[in-house]
Motif scaffolding. Structure first.
Motif, PDB file in Angstrom:
ATOM      1  N   TRP A  45    -124.233 -82.667  41.070  1.00  0.00           N
ATOM      2  CA  TRP A  45    -123.382 -83.795  41.476  1.00  0.00           C
ATOM      3  C   TRP A  45    -122.703 -84.459  40.291  1.00  0.00           C
ATOM      4  CZ3 TRP A  45    -122.135 -85.095  46.389  1.00  0.00           C
ATOM      5  CH2 TRP A  45    -122.872 -84.486  47.412  1.00  0.00           C
ATOM      6  N   VAL A  46    -121.461 -84.899  40.520  1.00  0.00           N
ATOM      7  CA  VAL A  46    -120.674 -85.634  39.538  1.00  0.00           C
ATOM      8  C   VAL A  46    -120.137 -86.891  40.204  1.00  0.00           C
ATOM      9  CG1 VAL A  46    -118.609 -85.593  38.070  1.00  0.00           C
ATOM     10  CG2 VAL A  46    -120.001 -83.530  38.312  1.00  0.00           C
ATOM     11  N   ARG A  47    -120.156 -87.972  39.464  1.00  0.00           N
ATOM     12  CA  ARG A  47    -119.576 -89.237  39.939  1.00  0.00           C
ATOM     13  C   ARG A  47    -118.403 -89.586  39.037  1.00  0.00           C
ATOM     14  NH1 ARG A  47    -121.820 -95.188  38.497  1.00  0.00           N
ATOM     15  NH2 ARG A  47    -120.961 -96.404  40.224  1.00  0.00           N
ATOM     16  N   LEU A  48    -117.211 -89.774  39.620  1.00  0.00           N
ATOM     17  CA  LEU A  48    -116.081 -90.344  38.892  1.00  0.00           C
ATOM     18  C   LEU A  48    -116.096 -91.839  39.151  1.00  0.00           C
ATOM     19  CD1 LEU A  48    -113.085 -87.897  39.473  1.00  0.00           C
ATOM     20  CD2 LEU A  48    -114.695 -87.979  37.571  1.00  0.00           C
ATOM     21  N   TRP A  49    -115.919 -92.611  38.098  1.00  0.00           N
ATOM     22  CA  TRP A  49    -115.946 -94.062  38.232  1.00  0.00           C
ATOM     23  C   TRP A  49    -114.925 -94.662  37.294  1.00  0.00           C
ATOM     24  CZ3 TRP A  49    -116.811 -98.395  35.267  1.00  0.00           C
ATOM     25  CH2 TRP A  49    -117.097 -99.577  35.961  1.00  0.00           C
ATOM     26  N   GLY A  50    -114.229 -95.692  37.772  1.00  0.00           N
ATOM     27  CA  GLY A  50    -113.272 -96.387  36.931  1.00  0.00           C
ATOM     28  C   GLY A  50    -113.236 -97.864  37.243  1.00  0.00           C
ATOM     29  N   GLU A  51    -113.027 -98.670  36.215  1.00  0.00           N
ATOM     30  CA  GLU A  51    -112.835-100.111  36.403  1.00  0.00           C
ATOM     31  C   GLU A  51    -111.388-100.335  36.811  1.00  0.00           C
ATOM     32  OE1 GLU A  51    -113.943-102.278  32.871  1.00  0.00           O
ATOM     33  OE2 GLU A  51    -115.540-100.842  32.471  1.00  0.00           O
ATOM     34  N   TYR A  52    -111.214-100.969  37.943  1.00  0.00           N
ATOM     35  CA  TYR A  52    -109.865-101.254  38.433  1.00  0.00           C
ATOM     36  C   TYR A  52    -109.651-102.747  38.595  1.00  0.00           C
ATOM     37  CZ  TYR A  52    -107.876 -96.675  39.542  1.00  0.00           C
ATOM     38  OH  TYR A  52    -107.316 -95.433  39.474  1.00  0.00           O
ATOM     39  N   ASN A  55    -121.236 -76.602  45.416  1.00  0.00           N
ATOM     40  CA  ASN A  55    -120.810 -76.112  46.732  1.00  0.00           C
ATOM     41  C   ASN A  55    -119.385 -76.489  47.098  1.00  0.00           C
ATOM     42  OD1 ASN A  55    -123.441 -74.973  47.509  1.00  0.00           O
ATOM     43  ND2 ASN A  55    -124.098 -77.107  47.343  1.00  0.00           N
ATOM     44  N   GLY A  56    -118.691 -77.247  46.236  1.00  0.00           N
ATOM     45  CA  GLY A  56    -117.306 -77.630  46.501  1.00  0.00           C
ATOM     46  C   GLY A  56    -117.158 -78.597  47.652  1.00  0.00           C
ATOM     47  N   VAL A  57    -118.038 -79.605  47.704  1.00  0.00           N
ATOM     48  CA  VAL A  57    -118.077 -80.532  48.835  1.00  0.00           C
ATOM     49  C   VAL A  57    -117.900 -81.968  48.329  1.00  0.00           C
ATOM     50  CG1 VAL A  57    -119.531 -81.417  50.704  1.00  0.00           C
ATOM     51  CG2 VAL A  57    -119.595 -78.993  50.111  1.00  0.00           C
ATOM     52  N   LEU A  58    -117.154 -82.762  49.105  1.00  0.00           N
ATOM     53  CA  LEU A  58    -117.001 -84.178  48.785  1.00  0.00           C
ATOM     54  C   LEU A  58    -118.254 -84.942  49.165  1.00  0.00           C
ATOM     55  CD1 LEU A  58    -113.399 -84.825  50.138  1.00  0.00           C
ATOM     56  CD2 LEU A  58    -114.090 -84.656  47.750  1.00  0.00           C
ATOM     57  N   GLY A  59    -118.577 -85.954  48.363  1.00  0.00           N
ATOM     58  CA  GLY A  59    -119.672 -86.853  48.667  1.00  0.00           C
ATOM     59  C   GLY A  59    -119.146 -88.211  49.085  1.00  0.00           C
ATOM     60  N   SER A  60    -119.954 -89.236  48.911  1.00  0.00           N
ATOM     61  CA  SER A  60    -119.576 -90.592  49.307  1.00  0.00           C
ATOM     62  C   SER A  60    -118.542 -91.154  48.342  1.00  0.00           C
ATOM     63  CB  SER A  60    -120.814 -91.489  49.348  1.00  0.00           C
ATOM     64  OG  SER A  60    -121.426 -91.542  48.072  1.00  0.00           O
ATOM     65  N   LYS A  61    -117.913 -92.259  48.747  1.00  0.00           N
ATOM     66  CA  LYS A  61    -116.897 -92.902  47.920  1.00  0.00           C
ATOM     67  C   LYS A  61    -116.838 -94.375  48.265  1.00  0.00           C
ATOM     68  CE  LYS A  61    -113.419 -91.550  51.278  1.00  0.00           C
ATOM     69  NZ  LYS A  61    -112.237 -90.748  51.552  1.00  0.00           N
ATOM     70  N   VAL A 101    -111.002 -95.809  48.533  1.00  0.00           N
ATOM     71  CA  VAL A 101    -110.798 -94.664  47.636  1.00  0.00           C
ATOM     72  C   VAL A 101    -110.503 -93.408  48.452  1.00  0.00           C
ATOM     73  CG1 VAL A 101    -111.913 -93.135  45.954  1.00  0.00           C
ATOM     74  CG2 VAL A 101    -112.249 -95.605  45.803  1.00  0.00           C
ATOM     75  N   VAL A 102    -109.530 -92.633  48.002  1.00  0.00           N
ATOM     76  CA  VAL A 102    -109.253 -91.313  48.554  1.00  0.00           C
ATOM     77  C   VAL A 102    -109.734 -90.309  47.522  1.00  0.00           C
ATOM     78  CG1 VAL A 102    -107.456 -89.694  49.253  1.00  0.00           C
ATOM     79  CG2 VAL A 102    -107.246 -92.111  49.852  1.00  0.00           C
ATOM     80  N   SER A 103    -110.577 -89.354  47.929  1.00  0.00           N
ATOM     81  CA  SER A 103    -111.090 -88.369  46.978  1.00  0.00           C
ATOM     82  C   SER A 103    -110.738 -86.967  47.443  1.00  0.00           C
ATOM     83  CB  SER A 103    -112.604 -88.514  46.818  1.00  0.00           C
ATOM     84  OG  SER A 103    -113.268 -88.325  48.048  1.00  0.00           O
ATOM     85  N   GLY A 104    -110.777 -86.031  46.504  1.00  0.00           N
ATOM     86  CA  GLY A 104    -110.470 -84.646  46.831  1.00  0.00           C
ATOM     87  C   GLY A 104    -111.128 -83.688  45.863  1.00  0.00           C
ATOM     88  N   ILE A 105    -111.283 -82.450  46.309  1.00  0.00           N
ATOM     89  CA  ILE A 105    -111.847 -81.399  45.462  1.00  0.00           C
ATOM     90  C   ILE A 105    -111.075 -80.116  45.728  1.00  0.00           C
ATOM     91  CG2 ILE A 105    -113.649 -80.853  47.165  1.00  0.00           C
ATOM     92  CD1 ILE A 105    -115.539 -80.337  44.719  1.00  0.00           C
ATOM     93  N   GLU A 106    -110.647 -79.444  44.661  1.00  0.00           N
ATOM     94  CA  GLU A 106    -109.858 -78.216  44.767  1.00  0.00           C
ATOM     95  C   GLU A 106    -110.548 -77.100  43.997  1.00  0.00           C
ATOM     96  OE1 GLU A 106    -105.625 -78.802  43.792  1.00  0.00           O
ATOM     97  OE2 GLU A 106    -106.097 -80.943  43.736  1.00  0.00           O
TER      98      GLU A 106
END
Length: 192
Positions: free
Chosen positions: A74-81, A94-100, A104-109
């Motif tokens: 698992w990887v978490r992307l995080w940013g201060e906005y 497995n190329g699957v999206l997790g929670s967000k 937030v709109v997330s994607g995996i390619e």
């Protein structure tokens, strides 16, 4: 906007409870990616931009990176906005999206050979932020007991206004995208 999009061993990237080694084959086919390996701390395992990146309040931004499994799923992307955060989790085994986070709109390619480009898009309510890549031991779990060996390969960090576009490497400076054009000169596939 990320000034060192590929050089994860540079001082631009702060390492917290991780080590960085390289170089390994990236989606470009060159040996220009890095491995992020967790230590055995019971804590967060992160690499992040050590300088505040200027962003425009009320504007949509996308933070993306290429990632490949090497023991840490698992990887978490995080940013201060501003007062909100850009946050999303990705299963890069497995190329699957997790929670967000809300909004937030997330994607995996899939980029082949185990590489995925993961991204998260959100609208800011501030004017500056730092952007982080966390290793995670589960969806929603950014702090855990590291094993001192697991990690991920990473390549091509990018922060841009709007939706995710093609990757542009930066080598110590910001880059501006030239105008892009859409062509209607293509074949439309038929269905049976």
């Amino acid at each position: 906007v990320v000034e060192h999009s590929e050089y994860f061993d540079a001082t631009y990237w702060t390492k917290l409870n991780v080590s960085v080694s390289g170089l390994y084959e990236s989606p470009s086919g060159k040996n220009d990616s890095y491995k992020i390996t967790e230590n055995n701390a019971s804590s967060a395992h992160i690499t992040y931009s050590n300088s505040v990146i200027t962003i425009v309040n009320g504007t949509s931004y996308t933070y993306s990176i290429f990632a490949k499994y090497d023991g840490r799923q698992w990887v978490r992307l995080w940013g201060e906005y501003g007062s909100t955060s850009l946050e999303a989790y990705f299963d890069i085994q497995n190329g699957v999206l997790g929670s967000k986070a809300v909004g937030v709109v997330s994607g995996i390619e899939d980029y082949g050979n185990g590489w995925y480009r993961i991204y998260a898009t959100a609208t800011t309510d501030g004017t500056g932020g730092r952007f982080r890549v966390y290793l995670a031991d589960a969806d929603g779990s950014p702090a855990y007991q590291g094993d001192g060996a697991s990690g991920i390969y990473i390549y091509g960090a990018q922060l841009e206004q709007g939706y995710p576009t093609s990757y542009i490497p930066t080598y110590g400076t910001t880059q501006t995208r030239s105008n892009e054009f859409i062509s209607d000169n293509f074949d439309i596939p038929t269905t049976a």
